[in-house]
Design an enzyme around this catalytic site. Structure first.
Site, short mmCIF file in Angstrom:
data_model
loop_
_atom_site.label_atom_id
_atom_site.label_comp_id
_atom_site.label_asym_id
_atom_site.label_seq_id
_atom_site.Cartn_x
_atom_site.Cartn_y
_atom_site.Cartn_z
N ASP A 107 0.82 -0.99 -0.11
CA ASP A 107 -0.03 0.10 0.08
C ASP A 107 0.84 1.14 0.03
O ASP A 107 0.49 2.09 -0.65
CB ASP A 107 -0.91 -0.03 1.33
N ARG A 119 5.25 4.27 6.45
CA ARG A 119 4.64 4.16 7.84
C ARG A 119 4.84 2.83 8.11
O ARG A 119 5.25 1.84 7.32
CB ARG A 119 3.40 4.65 7.74
N ASP A 120 4.04 2.40 9.25
CA ASP A 120 4.26 1.02 9.94
C ASP A 120 3.28 0.23 9.21
O ASP A 120 2.50 -0.28 10.08
CB ASP A 120 4.14 1.23 11.38
N GLU A 121 3.10 0.02 7.91
CA GLU A 121 2.16 -0.62 7.14
C GLU A 121 3.11 -1.46 6.15
O GLU A 121 3.61 -2.42 6.35
CB GLU A 121 1.18 0.05 6.61
N ASP A 136 -6.02 -2.12 -3.06
CA ASP A 136 -5.22 -1.26 -3.89
C ASP A 136 -4.49 -2.01 -4.87
O ASP A 136 -4.47 -1.50 -6.16
CB ASP A 136 -3.94 -0.82 -2.76
N TRP A 142 -11.48 -5.66 -2.10
CA TRP A 142 -10.19 -6.13 -1.66
C TRP A 142 -10.08 -7.60 -2.02
O TRP A 142 -9.28 -8.12 -2.95
CB TRP A 142 -10.26 -5.94 -0.22
N GLU A 185 -2.17 8.94 -1.11
CA GLU A 185 -3.20 8.09 -0.60
C GLU A 185 -4.58 8.56 -0.39
O GLU A 185 -5.55 8.19 -1.12
CB GLU A 185 -2.83 7.66 0.68
N HIS A 225 1.00 6.28 -2.15
CA HIS A 225 0.10 5.24 -2.45
C HIS A 225 -0.36 5.17 -3.84
O HIS A 225 -0.56 6.09 -4.55
CB HIS A 225 -1.11 5.53 -1.74
#
Ligand code: BGC
Length: 874
Positions: free
Chosen positions: A461, A465-467, A474, A531, A743, A764
C-alpha cells in the site's frame, strides 16, 4: 524492411537462472519495422550437455510456445536460440542470440542435506534482532567449470564469497507467505569461487520473517530466530561435483550491524568492523566465533522465484541542503522515493550520525507523524580511521527529505556526502506516456514512481509508515496500470500463489485484506469486497495484458473458490450484510479520521462488484473452454444483476446519487432497461457537473469512472475532471509539487499542512489507477485481444491536449502511437511490431486494420470518412 529477434525469454522470467519449470515455454520478441510481417514458422535450437537439437514448427505463435525438447533435470542448463520465418515473400529473422535457461533445485534431496542454521546464541525475544554473520571455509581441489549458490534466509540475506558480494539483489529473498512458499535465489558464482582455499559468508537480518510487521507492535511472525539455508555447488572440469550445504559446521558471529529493522531502520557501529574484517575470505581468524545450531525445517516449500529480485536501480543526488525552522540540517532529494541513503563521510571515532527520513515537510520540519510508529531512522557510528562509505542493509524508507543529525563538525556536507539509493522489484519497464499537457505528463511520471516504490517484492500500500503490506484492494485498483508500465507477469504470478495458499488456510476460501497475512494464522476479518475481489479482477487483467491461458487456468481456482465459497452471502446471493466493508475507501468526503465513511453505501459497492466479478468469471471460463462453468456463472450473473436492481435501484435510480454508484452501474452494465440506462448516463454527467468536475470517488469507484464515461460517450467530461487542479483531483497533487501519487485526494491540504488523518501517505498507488485510462484513451493504445497480438489504437483527443506519445513494448515488440492536433487537423503515426496487427481508429473515422510497420494517418476532427492512410513506411 528489417525484422529480427530482440529478446528470447522463458515463461515470465526476466532472467531464467534457477527456475522451477522443467519445460519452460519460450517466447521471442521482434525488432524492426518490417511491413505486414507475420510469422509462418519458426526454428528453435537447443544446446544441452554438448548436443544441439533443432526443431522446426509451422506456426504463427511466437509467445509462450511449448518447450520442444526433453524436460530439464534439476540444476540443468540449456541454451536456446530461435529464428522466425515470414509468410509469402517475407524475410526470415536472423538467429537470435543464444540465451541460457537453467532449472533450480527441483526436489528436497537436491539440497544435499542443507539445513536451516542459526547462531548458537540466545535469540532476542520480542525485540529487534541483531543481524548474524554465517561463514564457512572450504577448499576446491581442481579447476572449476561452474559454480552456483542457492540461498535463502529466515530473514533477509546478503551473501559474499571470498570477500565479494554475490549478485546484486537486495532485501532478498523478498517477502512471501513463508509458511507456504519460501523463495530461494540462484546465483552464478563461477567467477567468485577459486581453485584452492575459499570462504563463503552470509549476513542475515530479521527482515519480514522475524521482524516487526503490521499492527500492534507484532513481530516474529514466522519465527523468532534469524537463520540461513544455502547450498554451494561447484562442478569441476574433471566432472567432480563439490557440495557445500549449510550445516552445523558453519560458524556464526554478530558484527557491526546492531539492528536492522524494516520500519525502524538500522544502527551500525563501524568501530566493530575490525572484528569481522575479512570474514567472508579464506584465512580469517574465527576463533572467537560462535558455533551454529540446526533449526527445524522451513515451513514453506523452498521455491524458485517467479519475480525478479529487488535491486538498487537508480541513484538520486541531493537537490538542496537547508536548515529547518528549529535549526535542524535537512536535505531535499527532489523526489519521493524508496530506498536508503549512502553516506560518504570521515570523522572522529564514535561520532553518531543519525538520519531521519520523511516524505514531506510540515511547519518547516520533517513531517514524521504520518509514519506513525515507524522510526525510519538510520544511525551510523564512525570508526575514525579515515573516509568511509556506508549504506544500511535490511531496511528501506519512503522519503524525499532527510534530516542529518550529528554530522562531524569538520566534515563538509555536500552533494558528495549523500546519495539516495532507489530500489524496487527489477521488472522490465514496458510502457511510457507523454503529452502536451505538462501537469498530466508529470502525474503519469508520479504514477510510475509510486509503482516503483510499492512494487517491492509484494504489492504494498505504501512504503514509509508502519504498514507496507500487500493490501489487496490497492492491488486490485492498480493492476491494469502496473501491467502497462512494467512487465509484471512474474511479479503477480508469485504473489497470487501466496494469495491462493492463504485462501485455502482453514478451508475458508476467504481472501485476507493483505497478503502475506499477518499474523499468518489470523482469521480473515473483515471479509471485504473489492479487496477480496482481487482474486477475480487481477487474474483477468493479467490475462488481458499477457494472454497466458496457463496462468489464467492456474488462477481460476482462486477466483472460483472466492465466488463459490469464500464470499459470504445472503439468501438472494448478494453480500451478507453483517461484516465491515472498506467500501469506496477514501472517497473525498470521508473525514480524516474515518477513511471508510464514503458517500456510496459500502454494500452497494460490494454488490456491484459481485455482479461484475461473476461476469468476469464467466469470461474466464469461456476463455478456457469450460462450457459448464460458462453456463453456471452466466446464469448467476443474470440472477445477481436482477437482485442488485431490486436492492439498489428504484426506477433505475441508484440508492446513492454518487459518482461511484452511477459509474459502477454503467460500467458494469447493471442496467437492463435502455431508457433507465440513458437516464443514468445523464445523471452521472449531472452529478459530475454539479460537483464542478471534481472527483467524488474512492479506491473502488475511481478505476470505473473514466471507463464509464467513455462508455456513455462522455469522454470530454472525464477530460474536464482529469485536467482539474482544484482539490479533489488528480492534478491537485501535482500542482502541490507531489512527485508520487497520494493516498488521499488531500494528503496535503491547500494551505500546505499535512492532512490530520492517520491514513496520510504521499506514496500510495491506488488513485493512480486512472493512468490505465490515460494510456488507453488519451494515448490511444490498448490490447485489442489479450496479450497484444491485436492492438487497438483509438485515441480520443480532448481537453485541449494537442499531442501525445505513448509506447508499449509487448511480447511482440514495440507499439507506439504519436498523435498531434493542429486546429481541426489530426495526424498520427502508429508503430506495430512484427507478428502483430492493429485496429486503428482515427477520431471520428472507421476502424482500419493494419499489419506491422510504421503507418501514418490523418483526418479532420469531428468529421467522418476523411480518415486516410497516407503513406506506409516499411
Ligand atoms: C492501507 C490501504 C488499505 C486500507 C484498507 C490502509 O491502512 O494503507 O491502502 O487498502 O488500509 O482498509
Amino acid at each position: 524492411m528489417a525484422v529480427s529477434i530482440s529478446r528470447l525469454s522463458f515463461e515470465h522470467h526476466r532472467s531464467a537462472l534457477g527456475i522451477a519449470e522443467t519445460q519452460p515455454r519460450i517466447s521471442w520478441r521482434f525488432a524492426g519495422d518490417a511491413e505486414d510481417w507475420e510469422q509462418s514458422s519458426y526454428d528453435i535450437e537447443i544446446r544441452q550437455s554438448g548436443d544441439t537439437a533443432s526443431y522446426s514448427t509451422q506456426s504463427a505463435e511466437s509467445v509462450l510456445v511449448d518447450w520442444p525438447a526433453e524436460a530439464l533435470k534439476s540444476g540443468e542448463q540449456a541454451t536456446v536460440r530461435a529464428r522466425a520465418h515470414g509468410g509469402d515473400g517475407q524475410p526470415s529473422t536472423p538467429w537470435s542470440d543464444w540465451v541460457s535457461v537453467e532449472t533450480g533445485l527441483l526436489s528436497g534431496d537436491d539440497w544435499m542435506g542443507a539445513v536451516p542454521i542459526a547462531a548458537d546464541r540466545e535469540t532476542e525475544k520480542g525485540r529487534a534482532k541483531r543481524p548474524v554473520h554465517f561463514r564457512k571455509d572450504f577448499s576446491i581441489e581442481g579447476e572449476i567449470e561452474m559454480a552456483r549458490l542457492y540461498v535463502t534466509a529466515l530473514g533477509m540475506y546478503e551473501a559474499e564469497i571470498n570477500g565479494e558480494r554475490v549478485g546484486d539483489a537486495v532485501l532478498a529473498p523478498g517477502w512471501q507467505s513463508y509458511n507456504y512458499r519460501h523463495v530461494y535465489n540462484t546465483y552464478d558464482v563461477t567467477d567468485l569461487v577459486e581453485q584452492g582455499e575459499n570462504a563463503i559468508g552470509i549476513l542475515v537480518g530479521e527482515g519480514w520473517f522475524a521482524g516487526r510487521m503490521a499492527f500492534n507492535d507484532q513481530r516474529e511472525h514466522y519465527g523468532d530466530t534469524v537463520g540461513a539455508v544455502a547450498l554451494l555447488k561447484a562442478t569441476l572440469k574433471n566432472g567432480t561435483v563439490v557440495h557445500l550445504p549449510t550445516d552445523t559446521s558453519w560458524e556464526a558471529s554478530t558484527g557491526p550491524v546492531l539492528d536492522s529493522e524494516i520500519y525502524d531502520g538500522e544502527i551500525y557501529d563501524s568501530r566493530l568492523e575490525s572484528d569481522v574484517k575479512g570474514w567472508s575470505s579464506p584465512g580469517f581468524d574465527s576463533k572467537d566465533w560462535l558455533g551454529t545450531k540446526e533449526l527445524p525445517p522451513l515451513r514453506g516449500n523452498l521455491s524458485s522465484p517467479d519475480s525478479p529480485p529487488i535491486r538498487k536501480n537508480l541513484e538520486v543526488k541531493p537537490q538542496r541542503f537547508f536548515k529547518s525552522d528549529s535549526g535542524k540540517q535537512l536535505v531535499d532529494f527532489g523526489q519521493n522515493l524508496v530506498g536508503w541513503l549512502r553516506l560518504n563521510v570521515e570523522g572522529p571515532a564514535g561520532t553518531n550520525i543519525t538520519l531521519h527520513h520523511a516524505e514531506v515537510l510540515e511547519d518547516g520540519e520533517l513531517a514524521l507523524r504520518t509514519l506513525r510508529s515507524a522510526k525510519a531512522r538510520d544511525t551510523l557510528i564512525l570508526h575514525g580511521n579515515g573516509p568511509q562509505v556506508w549504506e544500511p542493509h535490511f531496511t528501506f524508507h519512503g522519503f524525499r527529505y532527510a534530516q542529518v543529525d550529528g554530522w562531524p563538525e569538520d566534515a563538509d556536507l555536500t552533494e558528495e556526502s549523500l546519495t539516495a539509493v532507489v530500489m524496487w522489484t527489477d521488472m522490465e519497464p514496458t510502457g511510457d506516456f507523454k503529452c502536451s499537457h505538462g501537469l498530466l505528463s508529470k502525474f503519469l511520471e508520479n504514477v510510475r514512481w509510486s509503482m516503483r516504490g510499492n512494487f517491492l517484492s509484494i504489492p504494498t500500500d505504501c512504503p514509509q509508515r508502519d504498514e507496507r503490506l500487500g493490501w489487496t484492494g490497492d492491488a486490485h485498483a492498480f493492476g491494469p496500470t502496473s501491467n502497462f508500465l512494467y512487465d509484471t507477469a512474474g511479479f503477480w504470478r508469485g504473489w497470487h500463489r501466496d494469495v491462493w495458499s492463504e485462501m485455502q488456510r482453514n478451508g475458508s476460501m476467504q481472501v485476507p485484506s493483505f497478503i502475506p497475512t499477518l499474523p499468518p494464522d489470523s482469521k480473515v476479518d473483515p471479509v471485504a469486497a473489492y479487496w477480496g475481489d482481487v482474486v477475480v479482477g487481477n487474474p483477468w487483467n493479467l490475462y488481458r495484458a499477457f494472454g497466458d491461458e496457463r496462468v489464467l487456468r492456474e488462477q481460476l481456482d482462486q477466483a472460483r473458490a472466492w465466488i463459490d465459497t469464500g464470499l459470504p452471502r445472503k439468501d438472494d446471493g448478494l453480500w451478507d450484510r453483517t461484516g465491515y466493508q472498506y467500501g469506496d475507501w477514501l472517497d473525498p468526503k470521508a473525514p480524516p479520521d474515518d477513511a471508510g465513511a464514503a458517500t456510496t453505501h459500502p454494500y452497494l459497492v460490494a454488490d456491484a462488484y459481485l455482479v461484475e466479478m461473476t461476469r468476469v468469471l464467466s469470461e474466464m471460463a469461456r476463455t478456457l473452454g469450460e462450457k459448464d462453468l460458462v453456463d453456471e456463472y452466466t446464469a448467476q450473473h443474470e440472477k445477481l444483476r436482477g437482485e442488485f436492481q431490486k436492492s439498489w435501484m428504484a426506477d433505475g435510480k441508484m440508492a446513492n446519487r454518487t459518482q461511484t454508484a452511477y459509474a459502477l452501474g454503467l460500467e458494469f452494465n447493471l442496467y437492463t432497461n435502455e431508457t433507465q440506462r440513458a437516464a443514468a448516463a445523464q445523471t452521472l454527467r449531472d452529478i459530475i457537473a454539479d460537483n464542478d468536475y471534481l472527483v467524488g470517488t474512492g479506491f473502488a469507484g475511481t478505476p470505473a469512472l473514466g471507463p464509464a464515461l467513455e462508455r456513455i460517450g462522455a469522454v470530454e467530461d472525464f477530460y474536464a475532471m482529469l485536467l482539474e487542479t482544484r482539490v479533489p483531483s488528480w492534478l491537485y497533487q501535482v500542482d502541490m509539487n507531489g512527485t508520487t501519487t497520494w493516498e488521499r485526494w488531500d494528503s496535503m491540504l491547500a494551505n500546505g499542512s499535512v492532512n490530520p488523518g492517520s491514513m496520510t501517505s504521499f506514496n500510495h498507488y491506488a488513485f493512480g489507477s486512472v493512468a490505465d485510462w490515460v494510456h488507453g484513451v488519451v494515448g490511444g493504445l490498448r490490447p485489442g485481444e489479450p496479450g497484444w497480438r491485436v492492438v487497438r489504437v483509438a485515441p480520443v483527443p480532448g481537453g485541449g491536449i494537442t499531442s501525445a506519445d505513448t509506447r508499449f513494448v509487448s511480447q511482440y515488440g514495440e507499439n507506439r502511437v504519436q498523435w498531434q492536433v493542429d486546429g481541426d487537423r489530426f495526424s498520427m503515426e502508429v508503430r506495430v511490431p512484427p507478428n502483430a496487427v492493429a485496429e486503428v481508429t482515427v477520431p471520428g473515422g472507421e476502424v482500419r486494420k493494419v499489419g506491422s510497420g510504421v503507418h501514418e494517418f490523418s483526418g479532420k476532427i469531428g468529421e467522418k470518412k476523411e480518415q486516410d492512410e497516407e503513406e506506409d513506411e516499411g
